[in-house]
Design an enzyme around this catalytic site. Structure first.
Site, PDB file in Angstrom:
ATOM      1  N   ASP A 109       0.791  -1.234   0.000  1.00 31.46           N
ATOM      2  CA  ASP A 109       0.000   0.000   0.000  1.00 31.46           C
ATOM      3  C   ASP A 109       0.826   1.289   0.000  1.00 31.46           C
ATOM      4  OD1 ASP A 109       0.756  -0.751   2.616  1.00 31.46           O
ATOM      5  OD2 ASP A 109      -0.970   0.211   3.547  1.00 31.46           O
ATOM      6  N   GLU A 176      -0.816  -2.191   5.248  1.00 34.54           N
ATOM      7  CA  GLU A 176       0.086  -2.057   6.401  1.00 34.54           C
ATOM      8  C   GLU A 176      -0.123  -0.721   7.080  1.00 34.54           C
ATOM      9  OE1 GLU A 176       3.039  -0.875   8.990  1.00 34.54           O
ATOM     10  OE2 GLU A 176       2.857   0.093   7.051  1.00 34.54           O
ATOM     11  N   GLU A 177      -0.378   0.322   6.274  1.00 31.83           N
ATOM     12  CA  GLU A 177      -0.513   1.666   6.853  1.00 31.83           C
ATOM     13  C   GLU A 177      -1.732   1.773   7.769  1.00 31.83           C
ATOM     14  OE1 GLU A 177       1.746   3.747   6.810  1.00 31.83           O
ATOM     15  OE2 GLU A 177       3.002   3.367   5.047  1.00 31.83           O
TER      16      GLU A 177
END
Ligand SMILES: [Zn+2]
Ligand SMILES: [Zn+2]
Length: 450
Positions: A109, A176-177
């Site tokens: 991402d 992941e963010e």
């Protein structure tokens, strides 16, 4: 062990061709092994993929095109690929005889950041975020570096199967963010539908170190993170007649100040902890006392003990301030997000750091400090798998030196100006990954397995 003869041969060749004859073998620092040639051979493809990914970033949970690009690349290399694992996640498996199962993760991402680097391959992508706002999109955390390195590592591992034995599980992880994608993949059977990893590795670029350097740290490396939303209740009314109301703005203000003493008075000076009230919302007009106030907190720690103390103390302070302020109702305290501390397995960390240092020289392999950021790669550690996240320096060495001298601040991760030193960062990431995988999955003695 099996690499030693090749290392000696490579050093001999290197010394013979590249060193002035005045320098003796005794003076020589550890020399590049043939890994450097292997990485050079895949670099053009790595750079081209990196630029393509950098130009076309996708927000967390929406990484469809990115995942499709990586899936096609792995399939072409002979990996068995499964897509849609944890929404947009993908898994590529390469079986290469008996041996350990090692997972290598990349994130997919990008971030809602408008790129300002001015690079000729800068992102110009815009999209609507989940709230409907128009945002620029950028790989401002370097996940494009991680993906391009991961694909090149996949290429080298597939091409030289006589140099390792075991099962390689490559995963492309979404979101992941948001600190959610690892959990999405685990809930979708990552650890049960595919060979279960004995070890999990990841790499992250690092704007605190010059490119070419690999960073490691045993034990807690990224913090526990808890995001809390607190609603404090009052009784609304006219701003000119406060005696007829309970003012939640005043209770919220006292609460913010009382929270500051938890870290300073209740936590040991030797334990790291942060409580930040990053948002406070209440009211509409100067002459109206609102009925409620909302606080949003970010709470960071490294150990379970400190984390539990912070959360319990916040609960105590918030409720007590509400009682002291005559609040008509107990405050609502919600944990809306968070991640566990990323803990690098000490034995695994030492083993890989030693192997990297032996191959590349100690000047390029350095112990680095912990960070008060968070990472959902920690989910694999929580799932009982020994994990290691390596860091790779991302700053051009000349810029790093200049900043050290002048005291200037270099762009951090998530900055619209973050631009990794492309070639050195990519090559170092590929080198670190291949060397770590070969250390963990050594080739069996005797004839090549394929
Ligand atoms: Zn990030
Ligand atoms: Zn990141």
């Amino acid at each position: 062990m099996t690499r030693l003869p090749r290392l000696v041969a490579a050093v001999a060749v290197w010394l013979g061709t590249a060193l002035p004859c005045a320098i003796s073998l005794a003076d020589a620092q550890p020399r590049p092994t043939d890994i450097a040639a292997e990485v050079d051979a895949v670099y053009a493809q790595a750079e081209s993929l990196y630029k393509d990914l950098h130009r076309a970033p996708e927000l967390s949970g929406r990484e469809e095109k990115t995942a499709a690009t990586l899936a096609a690349g792995l399939k072409a290399l002979g990996y068995e690929v499964t897509t849609g694992v944890g929404r947009t996640g993908l898994v590529g498996v390469l079986q290469n005889g008996a041996g350990p199962v090692v997972l290598l993760r990349t994130e997919l991402d990008a971030l809602p950041v408008e790129e300002k680097t001015g690079l000729d391959y800068a992102s110009t992508v815009r999209t609507k975020d989940d709230s409907g706002a128009d945002v620029g999109v950028m790989h401002a955390c370097g996940h494009d570096i991680h993906m391009a390195a991961w694909m090149s590592t996949a290429r080298i591992m597939a091409a030289a199967r006589d140099r390792w034995a075991g099962t390689l599980v490559l995963i492309g992880q979404p979101a992941e963010e948001l600190l959610r994608g690892a959990q999405w993949m685990i809930e979708d059977g990552l650890l049960t539908r595919f060979p279960k990893p004995d070890v999990a590795l990841a790499i992250h670029d690092d704007p605190r170190h010059p490119a070419g350097v690999i960073g490691y740290r045993a034990g807690p490396s990224f913090s526990n993170s808890d995001t809390l939303r607190i609603t404090i209740y009052g009784t609304g009314g006219h701003g000119a007649r406060p005696e007829t109301t309970v003012d939640p703005v005043v209770i919220a203000a006292r609460t913010v100040l009382a929270l500051q003493t938890i870290v300073s008075r209740e936590i040991s000076a030797f334990d790291a902890a942060v409580i930040t009230v990053g948002a406070i919302h209440a009211g509409t007009k100067p002459n109206i006392i609102p009925a409620e106030a909302r606080l949003e907190l970010s709470v960071r720690s490294f150990t379970d003990k400190v984390r539990a103390h912070l959360l319990s103390a916040i609960d105590r302070v918030v409720k007590a301030e509400a009682v002291a302020g005559r609040s008509p109702k107990e405050p609502l305290i919600e944990r809306v997000d968070g991640a566990d501390a990323l803990v690098n397995d000490p034995g695994l960390t030492q083993r890989i750091a030693t192997a990297l240092s032996k191959a590349l020289g100690p000047a390029r392999v350095k112990e680095v400090g912990p960070e008060m950021g968070s990472e959902d790669f920690s989910r694999f550690h929580k799932a009982g798998i020994p994990t290691l996240m390596l860091r790779v320096g991302a700053v051009a060495p000349a810029a790093f030196e200049a900043a050290e001298t002048s005291g200037a601040t270099l762009p951090s991760l998530h900055s619209p100006l973050f631009a990794p030193d492309r070639e050195r960062t990519l090559k170092t990431a590929i080198t670190a990954e291949v060397l770590a995988l070969r250390e963990l999955m050594p080739a069996r003695a005797g004839p090549a397995s394929r």
